[in-house]
Design an enzyme around this catalytic site. Structure first.
Site, PDB file in Angstrom:
ATOM      1  N   ASP A 123      37.890 -11.465 -22.360  1.00 54.66           N
ATOM      2  CA  ASP A 123      39.230 -11.126 -21.705  1.00 54.66           C
ATOM      3  C   ASP A 123      39.202  -9.532 -22.606  1.00 54.66           C
ATOM      4  O   ASP A 123      38.973  -9.717 -23.773  1.00 54.66           O
ATOM      5  CB  ASP A 123      40.641 -11.420 -22.188  1.00 54.66           C
ATOM      6  N   ASP A 171      46.948 -19.153 -12.096  1.00 59.83           N
ATOM      7  CA  ASP A 171      47.339 -18.953 -14.262  1.00 59.83           C
ATOM      8  C   ASP A 171      48.394 -20.393 -13.205  1.00 59.83           C
ATOM      9  O   ASP A 171      49.813 -19.934 -12.959  1.00 59.83           O
ATOM     10  CB  ASP A 171      47.770 -17.104 -13.941  1.00 59.83           C
TER      11      ASP A 171
END
Length: 257
Positions: free
Chosen positions: A11, A130
Site C-alpha cells: 500500500d 473491498d
C-alpha cells in the site's frame, strides 16, 4: 493445474509503503523500491501496489515510482489507484506495469472495465473489490473510496452481484479485499471466499487476514483461490516467502519454488 501465487501487497501513500488495520491507522513501513526488490529476490510470484489515496484524492497513481520498480524487479507487478481512463492505464503500462487494477473507478463507471479489457486484453485488467461483512444482516457489501476512512462509503452493490457484474464486463482477475479481516492476522474469511468462488470463473485472489502459514494453505485448499495476497506478515517478516512456499509444497499445494 496452474501454480498458486503468493503476492505481497504494498500500500503506497506519499511515495512510501504503509500498512493499516481494517483500512485505518496506517503506519509507515518503508521505501517502495527496496521493498519491491526484496520481495522479488525472496521468491514472490507477483507484486501488487495500491496507491491507496489516489481515488479518494481524485488523482491517478503517482507514476514516478512505477518506472523505478520496473527497473529492479523481474516478476510481474500490478498497479492500482485512481485509474479512470485508457490514457491513465497506458502510462502505467508504458512505465512497465504488467497489469492494472481498478476498484472505486469501476464502481463509479462500470463501462471502464470493458473499455480497458477491449484495449489491453482481459489478462491485464484486474478488478479489486473491498467487501464488508455486515453482522446484523449477514450480508456482504461492496465499499468504495476505502483509501480514505473519511470518504469510505458503502455502495448499493452486494458482493456476489458485483463479482458477477465485473466478470460480464471483462475483468480478467478479481482481488477480494475482505475489510473485516484486514491486518488482524486471524485468517482469510473462508466462508466468504467459498461463496465468491462459486460465482467467480476468473482467477480469484484472497486478500485480508493472513497471519500464519496455515492461513495460506486453507485459502488454497478449502476455498480454491488462485493466489493469496498479504502485507503485514511479509513487511514485518512474520512469514518468510521461501519458508511459506516450502511449507505449502509439503502440504500438497501446487506452488512455484
Amino acid at each position: 493445474m496452474l501454480a498458486k501465487r503468493i503476492i505481497p501487497c504494498l500500500d503506497v501513500r506519499d511515495g512510501q509503503v504503509v500498512k493499516g488495520v481494517q483500512f485505518r491507522n496506517h503506519e509507515i513501513i518503508g521505501d517502495i523500491v527496496p521493498l519491491a526488490k526484496r520481495y522479488a529476490e525472496e521468491g514472490a510470484d507477483e507484486l501488487v501496489f495500491y496507491d491507496i489515496t489516489a481515488s479518494s484524492d481524485g488523482r491517478t497513481v503517482d507514476k514516478s515510482w512505477v518506472e523505478r520498480v520496473a527497473q529492479v524487479i523481474d516478476i510481474p507487478f500490478c498497479v492500482a489507484g485512481g485509474i479512470k481512463t485508457i490514457e491513465d492505464a497506458e502510462k502505467l503500462f508504458a512505465f512497465g506495469a504488467d497489469k492494472i487494477s481498478i476498484n472505486s473507478p469501476a464502481l463509479a463507471d462500470p463501462n471502464l472495465i470493458t473499455a480497458l479489457a477491449d484495449r489491453f486484453g482481459v489478462q491485464a485488467v484486474v478488478v479489486g473489490i473491498d467487501s464488508w461483512f455486515e453482522k446484523e444482516t449477514g450480508k456482504y457489501w461492496v465499499n468504495q473510496y476505502t483509501g480514505d476512512e473519511k470518504r469510505t462509503r458503502q455502495t448499493n452493490w452486494q458482493l456476489l452481484d458485483w463479482v458477477q457484474e465485473v466478470q460480464k464486463r471483462g475483468a480478467g482477475e478479481i482481488v477480494l479485499n475482505m475489510m473485516n479481516q484486514d491486518g488482524v492476522r486471524n485468517g482469510y474469511d473462508l466462508t466468504q471466499l467459498k461463496l465468491v468462488r462459486e460465482v467467480c470463473n476468473v482467477p480469484l485472489i484472497a486478500s485480508g487476514g493472513a497471519g500464519e502459514m496455515v492461513h495460506f494453505r486453507d485459502a488454497f485448499t478449502q476455498a480454491n483461490v488462485d493466489g493469496a495476497l498479504a502485507a503485514s506478515v511479509f513487511h514485518k517478516r512474520i512469514i518468510e516467502i521461501g519458508e511459506l512456499k516450502e511449507y505449502l509444497y509439503a502440504e500438497g499445494v501446487e506452488i512455484r519454488r
